[in-house]
Design a protein around this motif. Structure first.
Motif, PDB file in Angstrom:
ATOM      1  N   GLU A  39       0.773  -1.127  -0.053  1.00  0.00           N
ATOM      2  CA  GLU A  39       0.129   0.025  -0.033  1.00  0.00           C
ATOM      3  C   GLU A  39       0.785   1.123  -0.020  1.00  0.00           C
ATOM      4  O   GLU A  39       0.415   2.265  -0.719  1.00  0.00           O
ATOM      5  CB  GLU A  39      -1.033  -0.027   1.241  1.00  0.00           C
ATOM      6  CG  GLU A  39      -2.025  -1.108   0.878  1.00  0.00           C
ATOM      7  CD  GLU A  39      -3.119  -0.989   2.069  1.00  0.00           C
ATOM      8  OE1 GLU A  39      -3.104  -0.067   2.859  1.00  0.00           O
ATOM      9  OE2 GLU A  39      -3.966  -1.902   2.038  1.00  0.00           O
ATOM     10  N   ALA A  40       1.793   1.198   0.571  1.00  0.00           N
ATOM     11  CA  ALA A  40       2.926   2.297   0.629  1.00  0.00           C
ATOM     12  C   ALA A  40       3.330   2.629  -0.931  1.00  0.00           C
ATOM     13  O   ALA A  40       3.590   3.741  -1.216  1.00  0.00           O
ATOM     14  CB  ALA A  40       3.927   2.232   1.743  1.00  0.00           C
ATOM     15  N   TYR A 100       1.977   1.732  -3.577  1.00  0.00           N
ATOM     16  CA  TYR A 100       0.964   2.258  -4.381  1.00  0.00           C
ATOM     17  C   TYR A 100       1.014   3.759  -4.301  1.00  0.00           C
ATOM     18  O   TYR A 100       0.713   4.446  -5.203  1.00  0.00           O
ATOM     19  CB  TYR A 100      -0.189   1.429  -3.935  1.00  0.00           C
ATOM     20  CG  TYR A 100      -1.589   1.933  -4.829  1.00  0.00           C
ATOM     21  CD1 TYR A 100      -1.687   1.404  -6.172  1.00  0.00           C
ATOM     22  CD2 TYR A 100      -2.365   2.777  -4.247  1.00  0.00           C
ATOM     23  CE1 TYR A 100      -2.783   1.956  -6.965  1.00  0.00           C
ATOM     24  CE2 TYR A 100      -3.459   3.312  -4.923  1.00  0.00           C
ATOM     25  CZ  TYR A 100      -3.618   2.873  -6.281  1.00  0.00           C
ATOM     26  OH  TYR A 100      -4.964   3.111  -6.937  1.00  0.00           O
ATOM     27  N   GLU A 101       0.832   4.269  -2.888  1.00  0.00           N
ATOM     28  CA  GLU A 101       0.724   5.723  -2.455  1.00  0.00           C
ATOM     29  C   GLU A 101       1.701   6.346  -3.296  1.00  0.00           C
ATOM     30  O   GLU A 101       1.586   7.376  -3.697  1.00  0.00           O
ATOM     31  CB  GLU A 101       0.567   5.838  -1.195  1.00  0.00           C
ATOM     32  CG  GLU A 101       0.467   7.197  -0.671  1.00  0.00           C
ATOM     33  CD  GLU A 101      -0.828   7.667  -0.961  1.00  0.00           C
ATOM     34  OE1 GLU A 101      -0.852   9.077  -0.934  1.00  0.00           O
ATOM     35  OE2 GLU A 101      -1.833   7.122  -1.145  1.00  0.00           O
ATOM     36  N   VAL A 102       3.027   5.900  -3.372  1.00  0.00           N
ATOM     37  CA  VAL A 102       4.190   6.805  -3.744  1.00  0.00           C
ATOM     38  C   VAL A 102       4.044   6.633  -4.905  1.00  0.00           C
ATOM     39  O   VAL A 102       4.341   7.983  -5.746  1.00  0.00           O
ATOM     40  CB  VAL A 102       5.454   6.098  -3.318  1.00  0.00           C
ATOM     41  CG1 VAL A 102       6.634   6.651  -3.863  1.00  0.00           C
ATOM     42  CG2 VAL A 102       5.709   6.166  -1.583  1.00  0.00           C
ATOM     43  N   THR A 110       1.660   6.361  -7.222  1.00  0.00           N
ATOM     44  CA  THR A 110       0.600   7.098  -7.844  1.00  0.00           C
ATOM     45  C   THR A 110       0.804   8.617  -7.706  1.00  0.00           C
ATOM     46  O   THR A 110       0.071   9.435  -8.172  1.00  0.00           O
ATOM     47  CB  THR A 110      -0.763   6.718  -7.261  1.00  0.00           C
ATOM     48  OG1 THR A 110      -0.625   6.652  -5.833  1.00  0.00           O
ATOM     49  CG2 THR A 110      -0.900   5.040  -7.815  1.00  0.00           C
ATOM     50  N   HIS A 111       1.625   9.064  -6.798  1.00  0.00           N
ATOM     51  CA  HIS A 111       1.910  10.240  -6.505  1.00  0.00           C
ATOM     52  C   HIS A 111       3.338  10.756  -7.376  1.00  0.00           C
ATOM     53  O   HIS A 111       4.126  11.800  -6.803  1.00  0.00           O
ATOM     54  CB  HIS A 111       1.966  10.970  -5.407  1.00  0.00           C
ATOM     55  CG  HIS A 111       0.428  10.891  -4.955  1.00  0.00           C
ATOM     56  ND1 HIS A 111      -0.184   9.708  -4.310  1.00  0.00           N
ATOM     57  CD2 HIS A 111      -0.584  11.804  -4.697  1.00  0.00           C
ATOM     58  CE1 HIS A 111      -1.387  10.131  -3.898  1.00  0.00           C
ATOM     59  NE2 HIS A 111      -1.642  11.229  -4.333  1.00  0.00           N
ATOM     60  N   ASN A 156       3.968   6.851 -12.354  1.00  0.00           N
ATOM     61  CA  ASN A 156       2.413   6.442 -12.459  1.00  0.00           C
ATOM     62  C   ASN A 156       1.865   6.444 -13.792  1.00  0.00           C
ATOM     63  O   ASN A 156       2.496   6.930 -14.713  1.00  0.00           O
ATOM     64  CB  ASN A 156       1.585   7.247 -11.458  1.00  0.00           C
ATOM     65  CG  ASN A 156       0.287   6.955 -11.150  1.00  0.00           C
ATOM     66  OD1 ASN A 156       0.169   5.764 -11.204  1.00  0.00           O
ATOM     67  ND2 ASN A 156      -0.664   7.736 -11.083  1.00  0.00           N
ATOM     68  N   GLU A 213      -2.526   2.783 -11.390  1.00  0.00           N
ATOM     69  CA  GLU A 213      -3.314   3.353 -10.348  1.00  0.00           C
ATOM     70  C   GLU A 213      -4.456   2.578 -10.385  1.00  0.00           C
ATOM     71  O   GLU A 213      -5.206   2.260  -9.157  1.00  0.00           O
ATOM     72  CB  GLU A 213      -3.714   4.868 -10.885  1.00  0.00           C
ATOM     73  CG  GLU A 213      -4.333   5.460  -9.704  1.00  0.00           C
ATOM     74  CD  GLU A 213      -4.555   7.087  -9.737  1.00  0.00           C
ATOM     75  OE1 GLU A 213      -4.993   7.729  -8.978  1.00  0.00           O
ATOM     76  OE2 GLU A 213      -3.441   7.459 -10.877  1.00  0.00           O
ATOM     77  N   ALA A 249      -4.894  -1.099  -7.776  1.00  0.00           N
ATOM     78  CA  ALA A 249      -5.885  -1.093  -6.659  1.00  0.00           C
ATOM     79  C   ALA A 249      -6.829  -2.563  -6.776  1.00  0.00           C
ATOM     80  O   ALA A 249      -7.000  -2.837  -5.669  1.00  0.00           O
ATOM     81  CB  ALA A 249      -6.868  -0.026  -7.055  1.00  0.00           C
TER      82      ALA A 249
END
Length: 298
Positions: A203-204, A206-208, A210-211, A215, A220, A224
């Protein structure tokens, strides 16, 4: 809105949303699906369920086909109780599947011999955009075909691109789009798999990503699904076995190299051979060894 009868054949993830958009726009709508209960269930909220493509074709001025591939389109048109024999001369057939461009060119000629108009009109955007009338259509056809379509295309799509005055270019642009989509999904799966192998929190990661600059829309969206452990097939692995196969076939005809497409195609082939063909295309991540995929949260 024009007072014409419109039919939609194929009420899957995309077709059902497109039919709903046409119904909202006020068209006299007819629907047909191999699953009779799907057509009846849709028509219960408005519209007419037809028994078969021929029944629908005889009732409609414009027939929109949203089936999986060229073989299913052939069956819809020319199979037993097919639409082509029942459609009135001057009616329009709108083909929304991803197919070989050469096949689409030939289909335009075959329908013209029957006095029928044709639009080569593949679609993109996913089920949610189809349901909201916000998808993209890549179209090509004669001026007469566009005139017959009137406002129907705009009722289904936010973007309707007109790419030529004869069939072919719509399908060519669609398979180029599928080249990118397939490669991006494969690359996204590879990146997430490496992260899992290296012990990074999924999850970390993915967060990084996608920002960050790495990406993509496919990372994205599809990763998910991996994080949720939800491989419900919105677009299945086997769709990209087919679509990337079409990409490679088109390029092979002119001996044009597509190394990334070929690798992505092999990844989806491997996933399909391992039994994941009917799962969501994000399940291509399951081909990577030595990783533990996220589990569904309770």
């Amino acid at each position: 809105m024009e007072n014409i009868n419109v039919g939609v054949i194929g009420l899957g993830a995309m077709g059902r949303g497109m039919a709903a958009s046409l119904r909202r726009a006020g068209y006299a709508l007819h629907v047909c699906d191999v699953r009779e209960e799907a057509a009846r269930g849709f028509a219960a909220e408005g519209g007419t369920a037809c028994a078969d493509p021929g029944d629908l074709g005889s009732r409609c001025d414009v027939v929109v086909s949203v089936v999986v591939n060229a073989a299913q389109t052939e069956a819809v048109l020319f199979g037993e109780k097919g639409a082509a024999a029942a459609m009135k001369p001057g009616s329009l057939f709108v083909m929304c599947s991803t197919v070989d461009p050469g096949w689409s060119v030939a289909l335009e000629r075959r329908l013209a011999e029957r006095g029928l108009l044709y639009l080569d009109a593949p679609i993109s955007g996913g089920a949610a955009k189809a349901a909201s009338g916000q998808m993209t259509m890549m179209t090509a056809g004669t001026p007469a075909a566009y005139a017959k379509a009137g406002g129907i295309l705009d009722a289904m799509a936010a973007k309707v691109y007109k790419l030529g005055d004869q069939a072919g270019n719509g399908s060519k642009v669609k398979i180029i789009n599928q080249l990118l989509a397939g490669v991006h999904i494969a690359a996204a799966a590879e990146a997430m798999a490496l992260g899992l192998r290296e012990g990074v929190d999924a999850e970390a990661l993915y967060e990084v990503i996608t920002h960050s600059a790495g990406n993509s829309w496919m990372f994205e969206n599809r990763m998910a699904h991996v994080l949720a452990a939800d491989y419900t097939p919105l677009s299945a692995v086997d769709i990209f076995v087919k679509d990337l196969g079409l990409v490679l076939d088109t390029a092979r005809a002119t001996k044009f190299p597509l190394p990334l497409s070929a690798t992505a195609h092999q990844m989806f082939m491997q996933a399909s051979s391992a039994g994941f063909g009917q799962q969501d295309d994000s399940a291509v991540i399951k081909i990577f060894p030595g990783i533990t995929l996220p589990e569904a949260k309770a």
